[in-house]
Structure formats: C-alpha cells, structure tokens
Design a protein around this motif. Sequence first.
Motif, short mmCIF file in Angstrom:
data_model
loop_
_atom_site.label_atom_id
_atom_site.label_comp_id
_atom_site.label_asym_id
_atom_site.label_seq_id
_atom_site.Cartn_x
_atom_site.Cartn_y
_atom_site.Cartn_z
N SER A 74 -47.02 -27.14 22.81
CA SER A 74 -45.96 -28.21 22.59
C SER A 74 -44.59 -27.63 22.27
O SER A 74 -43.63 -28.37 22.70
CB SER A 74 -46.44 -28.61 20.99
N LEU A 75 -44.33 -26.66 22.08
CA LEU A 75 -43.25 -25.85 22.09
C LEU A 75 -42.57 -25.85 23.65
O LEU A 75 -41.51 -25.79 23.86
CB LEU A 75 -43.09 -24.35 21.56
N GLU A 132 -38.71 -26.00 23.47
CA GLU A 132 -38.12 -24.88 22.35
C GLU A 132 -38.52 -23.47 22.96
O GLU A 132 -38.12 -22.63 22.49
CB GLU A 132 -38.79 -25.35 21.14
N ARG A 176 -41.63 -29.52 24.49
CA ARG A 176 -40.31 -29.83 23.87
C ARG A 176 -38.95 -29.09 24.26
O ARG A 176 -37.90 -29.19 24.02
CB ARG A 176 -40.47 -29.66 22.38
N ARG A 182 -47.49 -28.77 17.14
CA ARG A 182 -47.28 -30.20 17.38
C ARG A 182 -46.53 -30.89 16.45
O ARG A 182 -46.51 -30.82 15.20
CB ARG A 182 -48.74 -30.70 17.54
N ARG A 204 -39.36 -18.19 19.80
CA ARG A 204 -38.67 -19.56 19.68
C ARG A 204 -37.23 -19.30 19.38
O ARG A 204 -36.13 -20.11 19.82
CB ARG A 204 -39.51 -20.44 18.77
#
Length: 305
Positions: free
Chosen positions: A247-248, A253, A251, A305, A232
């Motif tokens: 979740s990354l 990321e 978003r 998350r 990341r």
Amino acid sequence: MLSPNELALLEAIRDSGSLSRAAARLGKAPSSVSHAARQLEERFDALLFDRRRYRLQLTPAGQLLADEAGRLMQDVNRLTQRVQQVASGWEDRLHIVSDEILEFELMAPLIQAFDKLDSGVALRFTHEVLGGTWEALREGRADLIVGATNEPQTMPNLQWAELGAMEWLFAVSPNHPLAKMKTPLRQDQIQQHRAVVVADTARAAGARGYGRVGGQATLAVPSMRAKILAQRDGLGVGWVPRYRAASLLARGELVEKATETPREPNLLYLAWRGDHEGRALQWWLERLRQPQMAAALMRGVDGFR
C-alpha cells in the motif's frame, strides 16, 4: 488443608449468617453443623466463628481460612486437571516463537480453532529476530518456531519443514537521493547511504542483518514495521517484504528500486524438537503445514492500508 465439606461449611456460614440457614443449605441438622464448626475451631486452635451477634459471622481468622482454603482448593482442582491433561497426551503449555517477519494477526484464526478443542493447554506466543528464533528453540525457550530464516541449525533431535518463500524489494523514500538515481542501483551507490535493519535478537551468537552492504552504516530498529516506517521517512534504505509495503508503494510513500544484485527470496522454516511431540504441537504442525495457511503466512498482512 480443608476438606471440601469443611470449606462448604465455612462458605455456608459466611454467606447465610445463620446456623439454621447454613444447615438447610448443606442439607444437615443444625446440631450437626454446630458440632462440625466447633471441631474445626479445635483443629486450628482458633476462634473462627463470631457467635456474639444476631448474625453468625466468621471472625477475621475464619475469613482468612475460608479465603485461603478456597484458593488452595481451586489450585488443587486445576492441578488435577493438568495432570489428567498431560496423562492424555496434551502438553501442560506450548510456547510458540515466530520470527518477527511474520505478523501475530495471522495466528489468530488458528488460536480460535485450537481453543475449541478445550484441551487446557496454555499457549504463549513471543517474537524473535533472525538468529534469536533458532536460539529460542536450541535453549528450550520455544517448543515450536515459525518463520525461522537461514538454514536449519545443528541441535539435538531437531525436526524441521519448509514453510514457504518470502519475496523482497529494495525500497526508499521518494525524497531519498537514491530515489532519483537510474537503475539498476550499483552496490557502491547503495553503500553510501545508511541501511535500516531489524536488530537480531540472538543472545549468544553474533548479531546479523540482511541486505546490508559491507561497511555500510546501519540504523537498527526493533521490528519490520519500524524498518518500513523508517525507510518511508527517509531515515535509511533497505530490503522489505513485498507484501508488507504494497500500500505504501501504491500511494507513492515508498519507491521500489531495481539493483544490480537482487535479493533472492528467503526460505522460512517451521522447526521443533522431535523428543517433545505432544498432541498440541502435532495439531499446530498439521495446521501450519497446510498449503493454504502457509501461503497466507507468506503473503502476510499489509499493516499500512
């Protein structure tokens, strides 16, 4: 070693501070308690009771005897329970080693259910990575391994079962040079950039890593979480479990990139030694092999998350 009655005598005198109250607590005549106290002193050839004051108290030697005897009595009681436990088919302890690719949180519901059995079996959980997981079983540091990767290895009395398949994706930081390249990425393009790998914990075997192109520079980190965070932050690239990066990815990321050579899902295994099958091991095998639990382990926990 003191008898239970002698230990009770010491504790009654220590707590009550009175010969008469100690006798009442023990349900005996004061003369009987006094005689027992003197016999105890003769047995150890030491002054155990201070009779000079208004309150009858233990001397430092008497206090030491009471404390240590109480501890030894607890040890004996625990040993008796453990002997009965093992005689009834339960193990004294069960060491479960999971590959670091699986999160410990997923085991919590099973531990809670196991505790309700009141078996007395002491549980120990540790993590290993890649070859270290199989090595723990081979060297006797594990009774059961969960989530082991690669094919089952050759070892005496090995028993194993497939746990499920784990899916992977190739992920990079949105600021990484590979993020802006057209897909599918070629091997020679990937090779120019450092790969982030989780360090193999095998002690005897040569260390290995997944998703690394030959000759590619590497950054070895201690866990899958650390690997995902490193990617990341743009410290390298590599393959990560799809569920743990969800979740990354959502978003932005991390960015998923297609490659010319996709990585096949990894089969994960349960494995144990067939010559050490106690009731606790059987219980854990039965629960871990249930389809619902196996599916939960493969989905895992998205810790971002």
